[in-house]
Structure formats: structure tokens, C-alpha cells
Design an enzyme around this catalytic site. Structure first.
Site, PDB file in Angstrom:
ATOM      1  N   LYS A   1       0.855  -1.185   0.000  1.00 56.20           N
ATOM      2  CA  LYS A   1       0.000   0.000   0.000  1.00 56.20           C
ATOM      3  C   LYS A   1       0.895   1.240   0.000  1.00 56.20           C
ATOM      4  O   LYS A   1       1.472   1.598   1.017  1.00 56.20           O
ATOM      5  CB  LYS A   1      -0.905   0.044   1.239  1.00 56.20           C
ATOM      6  CG  LYS A   1      -1.967   1.166   1.129  1.00 56.20           C
ATOM      7  CD  LYS A   1      -2.410   1.698   2.477  1.00 56.20           C
ATOM      8  CE  LYS A   1      -1.590   2.861   2.940  1.00 56.20           C
ATOM      9  NZ  LYS A   1      -1.754   4.100   2.126  1.00 56.20           N
TER      10      LYS A   1
ATOM     11  N   GLU B   1       9.707   1.648  10.770  1.00 55.98           N
ATOM     12  CA  GLU B   1      10.625   2.789  10.753  1.00 55.98           C
ATOM     13  C   GLU B   1       9.772   4.027  10.936  1.00 55.98           C
ATOM     14  O   GLU B   1       8.999   4.401  10.053  1.00 55.98           O
ATOM     15  CB  GLU B   1      11.404   2.823   9.431  1.00 55.98           C
ATOM     16  CG  GLU B   1      12.706   3.620   9.532  1.00 55.98           C
ATOM     17  CD  GLU B   1      12.561   5.061   9.124  1.00 55.98           C
ATOM     18  OE1 GLU B   1      11.953   5.845   9.897  1.00 55.98           O
ATOM     19  OE2 GLU B   1      13.044   5.416   8.043  1.00 55.98           O
TER      20      GLU B   1
ATOM     21  N   CYS C   1      13.129  11.449   6.761  1.00 52.82           N
ATOM     22  CA  CYS C   1      13.120  10.951   8.132  1.00 52.82           C
ATOM     23  C   CYS C   1      14.481  11.084   8.804  1.00 52.82           C
ATOM     24  O   CYS C   1      14.572  11.206  10.026  1.00 52.82           O
ATOM     25  CB  CYS C   1      12.656   9.494   8.173  1.00 52.82           C
ATOM     26  SG  CYS C   1      13.699   8.361   7.244  1.00 52.82           S
TER      27      CYS C   1
ATOM     28  N   GLU D   1       9.118  15.978  15.273  1.00 56.39           N
ATOM     29  CA  GLU D   1       9.542  15.851  13.885  1.00 56.39           C
ATOM     30  C   GLU D   1       8.613  16.696  13.013  1.00 56.39           C
ATOM     31  O   GLU D   1       7.534  16.250  12.612  1.00 56.39           O
ATOM     32  CB  GLU D   1       9.507  14.385  13.455  1.00 56.39           C
ATOM     33  CG  GLU D   1      10.086  14.154  12.080  1.00 56.39           C
ATOM     34  CD  GLU D   1      10.027  12.698  11.645  1.00 56.39           C
ATOM     35  OE1 GLU D   1      10.921  12.267  10.919  1.00 56.39           O
ATOM     36  OE2 GLU D   1       9.067  11.998  12.036  1.00 56.39           O
TER      37      GLU D   1
END
Length: 490
Positions: A176, A251, A285, A386
Site C-alpha cells: 500500500k 521505521e 526521516c 519531527e
């Protein structure tokens, strides 16, 4: 555009079961660049059923590893053949510069080549048995049906990290992609079909996380979930996967420190600090968004960064002089703006940027100026969260111990960097930094041979390297008694 805009289930290109579609938007100017199928739980169940059948009754799991490796290698060759089209699609989809996308395609082909070569290299291990006249061996077998969920920032790169090892080890899968950046993943499934992957082995379902992703996580016929994305979604996947104790590879991002000592090569460290954050508008990331600079060079270092940032060229990713493209969406632009507002309220100082650009040519896109915050402390949200945008926060330190303490002051532990010409000092810092990857005098470098993943809340498991291959296998111990005898116990 000749790209298929459907899902790929059990070897067939199909529309969504209920006929839904989604427009894909170019973040540079908000034009519709494609309209693709929008699947739901029913499409996902069909794909899971196909993958389950292909694993349980098909030939792929028992196909010789050399043959699987040859097919994975063929995918790499097809990616190289079509790399210009793939790079164009990636830049249309994400807004990043086409030069960056071209580099991604080279890396992606390299990932498939690496796992193709690794496919037949693990023939198992004989271990010493304490029982006379016996054989004890350990083998690795495919996990089974794998659900793979990829993010929007590096759509095809992240897909390659999952597809290549899963196929090389004999698993079946349902992928996906992000619903807002699916185009290159659709294209690579065309190449998977062309390479000769059997029907049902690799399936593609397009749709939202709360439908497609949720079904993959909940469904008891799925044996493993590999997810790259945000920490909130990652926690939900962990909860859902507990239904049948799925294997997990997660992750979940990072807030990555980049530590610069006064004895570092100043000009190189400045350049790499910028490279470490502003590629793809900071939507990475592993971006080095926490810059931690030794106090005696702090002011000079910040001034050098600001002067360079002022000269950045924002624009269309297809223009040769563009250095930074737009953010991915209006929603994400609003999120980044909110973080900047929060940083200002918390007492951080905007040294440069901090707003949308006023260039009329950029008004239709989701652009935000590259931003540097100074006077930052670790209790600020702008330092801890983040933001996933073109933002650097700058902190000061005086001692080596303080630098390491600041670097580790985070719930994340994905990556970090240390800049110094004192290698002994660098090694001392690296030994104490709680991150899955730490660079010395470099930043954001990765390659297929080295594992990738994080400590703490940056995730579980590893991608890439031999460890990334092992995530898609189960370990089986086989014991054979060559001279069985009665025990006469009962």
C-alpha cells in the site's frame, strides 16, 4: 501519460471494488496529474486472499533462490531502462527536483541488484550437536504474506527497500503506497509484472491508511507488517498486529542531531549541514534538523548558514536551477507553519525564513522558506517534534559530554552525525549516541549493504543489508537423528 491507474491484484489490473477514485495533485501548482483507483477493505481482502493462496499453494516460496534472484535482478534492469520516466513521475508526484529523483532511481535499481545477489547466499548453517549420530542445522524460510506500507516522501525508494528483500526470500506481499504519491509504485508494479513475478505474489492496493492499512494490520492472514511512516500510526499498527502476533518492521522517523565541534572542517560542515536538511524540503526521516554547535563557533556557523540559505532557489523541480521544491500538500504546509509559530512562542529566534515565499510564481504551490531557529533548548517542541519540513534548530554546547547528552535528549534514535577532525573524540561520541546510524564527517549517506533503522521510538527492526533480508525470514532449527534408539522411559 501511459501509466496504468488501477490496482494490481492476483496478476490483474483492476479498478476499486466500489469504483472510487482519487485525484493525484502536483504540489508545485496543484494541477491534477492523474486519477487513480481508490481501494478499500474489500480490495485489500482480495489482495490478501491472492497472496495467501500464492504462498500456501503456489510455487514462489519453493522456487530456487537463484531463479528468484534472477527475477529481482530483472526488475533492477527494467528500472534502469525506464529511469527517466520514473524520475519524471517521482518529481511530478512529490515536487522534488528531477535531479534528486534521477539519483533516487540509481539507488533503487541498486537496492534490487543487491538483494538479487543476496538471494542464494544463505544456504543455512550446520551447528554442533551434543547428540551422537545426528545432524543439527538452521535454515531460513520466508515469513509468508507480507503487508507493506510506504510513505509519501520517497515513494519508490522506500518501496524498493521492502519489495526487493520480500521477493528475494520467497514471500508474497501486498503493498500500500501513500495515497497521495502512488504513481511510481504503480509503474514499478508494471515492471514487476514484466519481469515475470507470478500472479498473486506481488499485489498493489491503492487507498487510505484507515481502510487499506487498517485491514492489512488487522487481518490474520497477514504474517508480517513492514511500515515506514509516523510514530502515531506506527503505534496503532503495533496494537492491531497483536491480534495474531504479526512480525513487525517499523521505521517511525527521527529528530536527528548533527553535532559540530569547533575543530571540524568549517566550510564542509556548513555545506553538509544544509544538505542534511534541505533536500526534498526537509521531508526526510533522517534529516539533520537538530544542529548542535560548539559555542565558540556558534555565531560564525549560524551566520554562514544564513547567508547560504538566503541564496536558495525555490521553484519547479523540473527547472535546472531549482534547489528546493514545495512541500507535499496544503495540510503538510499548514503543519509546518504551525510548528514555526510554536517555536516563536516558545522563545526561539528565526534567523532566516519563517514564512511562505512572496514570489508570485510560487503562490500556487505548497512552498515554505528554508528556516533556521537559534536560541533553541531541548524543552521546546520545535526541537523535540519531527516537523518534517525545511527547518533547522540550533543548540549550543561547551563540552563533549554536553554534546552527547543533548544529542540523546529525544524519544527518537534514528540517525545522527558528528563533525570533528579528532577521530578519537568522534569515536567516543559515537559509542554513546543512541541511534541506529551515526555518521562521522558526513550526513544522510546510506547504501544497500548497510542496515537502516532506529533505536528507541524510531522503530523496530532493520531494512537494507543482511539484517533487512532477515526481517523477511523465519529461522527454523532442523534436528535429524541418524541412529534412533528406544529410551525405555515408560
Amino acid at each position: 501519460m501511459n501509466l496504468k491507474q488501477q490496482q494490481y491484484i492476483n496478476g490483474n489490473w483492476v479498478d476499486a471494488n466500489v469504483g472510487n477514485t482519487r485525484d493525484i495533485i502536483n504540489p508545485f501548482n496543484q494541477e491534477v496529474i492523474a486519477t487513480v483507483a481508490e481501494g478499500d477493505a474489500s480490495d485489500t481482502k482480495a489482495a490478501i486472499s491472492a497472496a495467501r493462496e500464492a504462498f500456501d499453494k503456489g510455487e514462489w516460496p519453493t522456487t530456487p533462490a537463484t531463479e528468484r534472484g534472477a527475477i529481482v535482478r530483472r526488475i533492477a534492469e527494467l528500472i534502469e531502462r525506464d529511469k527517466e520516466e520514473l524520475a519524471r513521475l517521482e518529481s511530478l508526484d512529490t515536487g522534488k527536483t528531477v535531479e534528486e529523483s534521477r539519483g533516487d532511481m540509481e539507488d533503487i535499481a541498486g537496492v534490487f541488484r543487491y538483494f538479487a545477489e543476496l538471494a542464494d547466499k544463505d544456504g543455512g548453517e550446520l551447528i554442533d550437536s551434543p547428540i551422537p549420530n545426528s545432524i543439527s542445522k538452521v535454515v531460513r524460510e520466508p515469513v509468508g504474506v507480507c503487508g507493506q506500507i510506504t510513505p509519501w516522501n520517497y515513494p519508490l525508494l522506500q518501496a524498493s527497500w521492502k519489495l526487493a528483500p520480500a521477493l528475494a526470500t520467497g514471500n508474497t506481499l501486498i503493498m500500500k503506497p501513500s495515497e497521495i504519491t502512488p504513481l511510481t509504485t504503480i509503474k514499478v508494479f508494471e515492471l514487476i509484472e514484466e519481469a515475470g513475478v507470478p500472479a498473486g505474489v506481488a499485489n498493489l492496493v491503492l487507498g487510505a491508511g484507515n481502510t487499506v492499512g487498517a485491514e492489512l494490520s488487522d487481518n490474520t492472514d497477514v504474517d508480517l507488517i513492514s511500515f515506514t511512516g509516523g510514530i502515531v500510526t506506527g503505534k496503532k499498527i503495533m496494537q492491531a498486529a497483536s491480534v495474531n502476533v504479526k512480525k513487525l518492521a517499523l521505521e517511525l522517523g527521527g529528530k536527528n542531531p548533527n553535532v559540530v565541534f569547533a575543530d571540524a572542517d568549517f566550510e564542509v560542515a556548513v555545506d553538509q549541514a544544509l544538505n542534511g536538511v534541505f533536500f526534498h524540503a526537509g521531508q526526510i526521516c533522517s534529516a539533520g534538523t537538530r544542529l548542535i554547535v560548539e559555542e565558540r563557533i556558534h555565531d560564525e556557523f549560524v551566520n554562514a548558514l544564513v547567508e547560504r540559505v538566503k541564496k536558495f532557489k525555490l521553484g519547479n523541480g523540473f527547472d535546472e536551477d531549482t534547489q528546493m521544491g514545495p512541500l507535499i500538500s496544503a495540510e503538510h504546509l499548514a503543519k509546518v507553519e504551525k510548528y514555526v509559530e510554536t517555536g516563536i512562542k516558545e522563545g526561539a529566534t528565526v534567523a532566516v525564513g519563517g514564512s511562505r515565499p512572496d514570489d508570485p510564481e510560487l503562490q500556487d504551490g505548497f512552498f515554505y522558506l528554508p528556516t533556521i531557529f537559534t536560541n533553541c533548548t531541548t524543552d521546546m517542541r520545535i526541537v523535540q517534534d519531527e516537523a518534517f519540513g525545511p527547518i533547522i534548530t540550533v543548540e549550543k554546547f561547551r563540552t563533549e559530554e554536553e554534546a552527547v547528552k543533548l544529542a540523546n535528549d529525544s524519544i527518537y534514535g534514528l540517525a545522527g552525525g558528528v563533525w570533528t577532525n579528532d577521530i578519537a573524540k568522534a569515536e567516543r561520541c559515537v559509542a554513546k549516541m543512541l541511534m541506529g546510524t551515526v555518521w562521522i564527517n558526513d550526513f544522510n549517506l546510506y547504501f544497500p549493504h548497510a542496515p537502516w533503522g532506529g533505536f528507541k521510538q524510531s522503530g523496530i527492526g532493520r531494512e537494507l543489508g543482511k539484517l533487512g533480508m532477515e526481517e523477511y525470514t523465519e529461522t527454523k532449527h532442523i534436528f535429524q537423528n541418524l541412529k534412533p534408539e528406544s529410551m525405555n522411559w515408560f
